[in-house]
Design a protein around this motif. Structure first.
Motif, PDB file in Angstrom:
ATOM      1  N   ILE A 130       0.836  -1.199   0.000  1.00  0.00           N
ATOM      2  CA  ILE A 130       0.000   0.000   0.000  1.00  0.00           C
ATOM      3  C   ILE A 130       0.873   1.253   0.000  1.00  0.00           C
ATOM      4  CG2 ILE A 130      -1.674   1.331   1.338  1.00  0.00           C
ATOM      5  CD1 ILE A 130      -2.782  -1.332   2.363  1.00  0.00           C
ATOM      6  N   GLY A 131       1.952   1.207   0.778  1.00  0.00           N
ATOM      7  CA  GLY A 131       2.847   2.351   0.921  1.00  0.00           C
ATOM      8  C   GLY A 131       2.820   2.875   2.343  1.00  0.00           C
ATOM      9  N   ILE A 132       4.010   2.943   2.981  1.00  0.00           N
ATOM     10  CA  ILE A 132       4.121   3.416   4.366  1.00  0.00           C
ATOM     11  C   ILE A 132       4.645   4.849   4.350  1.00  0.00           C
ATOM     12  CG2 ILE A 132       5.164   3.019   6.619  1.00  0.00           C
ATOM     13  CD1 ILE A 132       5.518   0.099   5.830  1.00  0.00           C
ATOM     14  N   PRO A 133       3.831   5.821   4.783  1.00  0.00           N
ATOM     15  CA  PRO A 133       4.294   7.211   4.800  1.00  0.00           C
ATOM     16  C   PRO A 133       5.223   7.470   5.977  1.00  0.00           C
ATOM     17  CG  PRO A 133       2.067   7.084   5.662  1.00  0.00           C
ATOM     18  CD  PRO A 133       2.438   5.685   5.234  1.00  0.00           C
ATOM     19  N   GLY A 134       6.139   8.393   5.796  1.00  0.00           N
ATOM     20  CA  GLY A 134       7.056   8.757   6.864  1.00  0.00           C
ATOM     21  C   GLY A 134       7.726  10.079   6.559  1.00  0.00           C
ATOM     22  N   VAL A 160       7.190   8.125   0.958  1.00  0.00           N
ATOM     23  CA  VAL A 160       6.335   6.937   1.038  1.00  0.00           C
ATOM     24  C   VAL A 160       7.157   5.726   0.604  1.00  0.00           C
ATOM     25  CG1 VAL A 160       4.260   5.782   0.213  1.00  0.00           C
ATOM     26  CG2 VAL A 160       4.230   8.257   0.597  1.00  0.00           C
ATOM     27  N   VAL A 161       7.280   4.746   1.497  1.00  0.00           N
ATOM     28  CA  VAL A 161       8.031   3.523   1.202  1.00  0.00           C
ATOM     29  C   VAL A 161       7.046   2.508   0.635  1.00  0.00           C
ATOM     30  CG1 VAL A 161       9.515   1.718   2.132  1.00  0.00           C
ATOM     31  CG2 VAL A 161       9.606   4.025   3.101  1.00  0.00           C
ATOM     32  N   ARG A 162       7.231   2.153  -0.649  1.00  0.00           N
ATOM     33  CA  ARG A 162       6.298   1.260  -1.320  1.00  0.00           C
ATOM     34  C   ARG A 162       7.069   0.273  -2.196  1.00  0.00           C
ATOM     35  NH1 ARG A 162       3.456   4.861  -3.673  1.00  0.00           N
ATOM     36  NH2 ARG A 162       1.688   4.958  -2.241  1.00  0.00           N
ATOM     37  N   TYR A 163       6.636  -1.011  -2.200  1.00  0.00           N
ATOM     38  CA  TYR A 163       7.288  -2.040  -3.009  1.00  0.00           C
ATOM     39  C   TYR A 163       6.253  -2.833  -3.794  1.00  0.00           C
ATOM     40  CZ  TYR A 163      11.125  -1.286   0.345  1.00  0.00           C
ATOM     41  OH  TYR A 163      12.090  -0.723   1.125  1.00  0.00           O
ATOM     42  N   GLY A 164       6.724  -3.539  -4.817  1.00  0.00           N
ATOM     43  CA  GLY A 164       5.904  -4.517  -5.511  1.00  0.00           C
ATOM     44  C   GLY A 164       5.703  -5.735  -4.628  1.00  0.00           C
ATOM     45  N   ILE A 210      -3.059   2.020   8.043  1.00  0.00           N
ATOM     46  CA  ILE A 210      -1.634   1.689   8.046  1.00  0.00           C
ATOM     47  C   ILE A 210      -1.089   1.697   9.469  1.00  0.00           C
ATOM     48  CG2 ILE A 210       0.659   2.460   7.338  1.00  0.00           C
ATOM     49  CD1 ILE A 210      -0.819   1.127   5.121  1.00  0.00           C
ATOM     50  N   ALA A 211      -1.450   2.720  10.248  1.00  0.00           N
ATOM     51  CA  ALA A 211      -0.987   2.807  11.636  1.00  0.00           C
ATOM     52  C   ALA A 211      -1.516   1.637  12.462  1.00  0.00           C
ATOM     53  CB  ALA A 211      -1.414   4.136  12.253  1.00  0.00           C
ATOM     54  N   PHE A 212      -2.785   1.261  12.231  1.00  0.00           N
ATOM     55  CA  PHE A 212      -3.363   0.164  13.004  1.00  0.00           C
ATOM     56  C   PHE A 212      -2.736  -1.174  12.618  1.00  0.00           C
ATOM     57  CE2 PHE A 212      -7.022  -2.652  14.254  1.00  0.00           C
ATOM     58  CZ  PHE A 212      -6.903  -2.419  15.618  1.00  0.00           C
ATOM     59  N   LEU A 213      -2.484  -1.373  11.326  1.00  0.00           N
ATOM     60  CA  LEU A 213      -1.800  -2.593  10.883  1.00  0.00           C
ATOM     61  C   LEU A 213      -0.404  -2.680  11.490  1.00  0.00           C
ATOM     62  CD1 LEU A 213      -2.498  -3.240   7.084  1.00  0.00           C
ATOM     63  CD2 LEU A 213      -2.855  -4.822   8.982  1.00  0.00           C
TER      64      LEU A 213
END
Length: 454
Positions: A122-126, A320-324, A379-382
């Motif tokens: 999904i992509g982790i924002p930071g 945003v950290v995002r991967y395939g 994302i925060a809850f996951l």
């Protein structure tokens, strides 16, 4: 919905999901290995819901959601008919018993891997790990850090966000290492800075690790304009709203947000008047900052408000950290491994007195964090679910009787000894394990109340 109710509901969901994952691991492997399962219970105490499946297993959801259990057919706990003796847990080969016990903690780790995989896809924002001038005389100053340094990697491990840098520093501090930090400076040149963490103080609090080593995240000069207020915080109680510009604090002209924060920190629990501009109209409010301790143990004020950051500036500081899919799974495996080792190191430091026992948290703290994470978004809850799942997996593998790790210890002894430990020895171990767990739970609850009342 009130914050307290959100926290309670988030805690029930968090524990309900993770306990179900853990117990289902035991249940699934036991069934696959031919062991008869008598009861699958989520929670303890009075049943709120129960039914019996076609397989004869009783499924229960109980009133106290602080654990669960899978009750299997066992000759040590009651009479077993001869035609079902082969399905009793205690009759299984030692390898099967080990697999059944291991399945619970491993399910927690698998859940964390799945959660992190989804987050990475999904992509982790930071926030970008951009640094300001270090604290004079600090470890960071001695290491050559300068304003505008962007942290790229720590000992060769990429650190795309500020939180990734914090976790790596906590991890390295526990090992007491001299670490190499790759940065790009203001002229876009790659530099290597050195940070000596040998004999570092307790750096177990990721929120304070920067200040304790002298690193300062880059902070732009922002006007003293309220961006957001925390529900129930001092700012909201005083009537401050997003968009309010702070003009005066006790007749002192407020220059910018940093100046405003310094004024707040000087008034822990002390009322003072604030003149604001709200939509072109000036008014005076009385503000009483809440109290908390900074990294030096001194009381400082805080109000639960953040600055209004212009959209273009916020975007420039955001990553945003995002991967395939494949890379996401690989990153999730690495993240789960790193967090598991970090949890073990933290426990080890607490055991030998090198980290404060205040780091132990109980259900009240978990409820608070769960509520905050639930309101912050999926994302925060996951992320919280993954972290708590890893903690459950690690804790259950500790060699403490009553826990899965204690049973594994018994089976390993049996493997080398050639026969099970006597029931007397196991009973003593069970009592010791219960006492240890009660002490840990009592300490965790004590810490919870201290945080709430502090």
């Amino acid at each position: 919905m009130s914050d307290s109710l959100i926290s309670v509901l988030a805690l029930i969901v968090t524990l309900g999901v993770l306990i179900t994952v853990h117990e289902f691991g035991h249940f699934w492997v036991a069934r696959r290995l031919g062991v008869k399962v008598l009861k699958f219970s989520i929670g303890f105490g009075r049943p709120l819901w129960q039914r019996r499946g076609r397989d004869g297993t009783e499924y229960v959801i109980a009133a106290l959601p602080l654990g669960g259990y899978v009750k299997m057919l066992d000759e040590r706990e009651g009479e077993v008919s001869p035609n079902e003796a082969h399905r009793a847990f205690d009759r299984q080969p030692i390898g099967s018993r080990i697999a059944i016990v291991l399945a619970g903690p491993l399910s927690n780790f698998l859940f964390a891997i799945l959660a992190y995989s989804l987050m990475f896809m999904i992509g982790i924002p930071g926030a970008k790990p951009l640094l300001d001038d270090p604290v004079p005389g600090s470890r960071a100053a001695a290491g050559g850090f300068g304003k505008g340094d962007l942290v790229v990697a720590i000992d060769g491990k990429p650190t795309p966000t500020l939180s990734a840098v914090m976790l790596e520093l906590v991890d390295r501090a526990m090992a007491g290492e001299v670490i190499q930090i790759k940065v790009t400076d203001t002229e876009d040149r790659t530099r290597t800075r050195t940070l000596d963490l040998r004999n570092a103080p307790d750096l177990s609090d990721a929120a304070q690790v920067f200040s304790q080593v002298g690193l300062i995240p880059w902070q732009p000069v922002l006007p003293a304009v309220i961006g957001q207020v925390t529900r129930g915080g001092a700012a909201e109680r005083a009537g401050l709203q997003p968009g309010d510009q702070i003009l005066l604090a006790e007749s002192e002209r407020v220059k910018d947000w940093r100046h405003w924060r310094d004024i707040i920190e000087r008034h822990p629990g002390k009322p003072f008047s604030v003149r604001i501009d709200r939509n072109g109209t000036e008014q005076v409010l009385e503000l009483i900052p809440d109290l908390r301790d900074n990294q030096r143990g001194a009381h400082v004020g805080f109000i639960g408000a953040i600055a209004d950051v212009p959209d273009d500036l916020a975007q420039s500081l955001r990553v945003v950290v995002r991967y395939g899919p494949l890379d996401a799974v690989s990153a999730a495996l690495g993240k789960t491994w790193d967090m598991s080792l970090l949890t073990l190191r933290m426990l080890g430091r607490m055991l030998v007195g090198r980290a404060s026992l205040d780091n132990l948290s109980g259900p009240l703290t978990i409820a608070q964090f769960a509520g905050q994470a639930a309101t912050a978004g999926p994302i925060a809850f996951l992320s919280l679910l993954a972290l708590v799942s890893i903690s459950l997996g690690v804790l259950n593998l500790l060699p403490v009787p009553v826990l899965d790790g204690g049973h594994l210890l018994y089976y390993l002894i049996e493997l080398f000894k050639g026969s099970p430990l006597s029931e007397a020895v196991q009973n003593v171990g069970q009592r010791v394990g219960i006492v240890v767990l009660l002490l840990l739970m009592g300490l965790a609850l004590f810490n919870d109340f201290n945080r709430l009342l502090g």
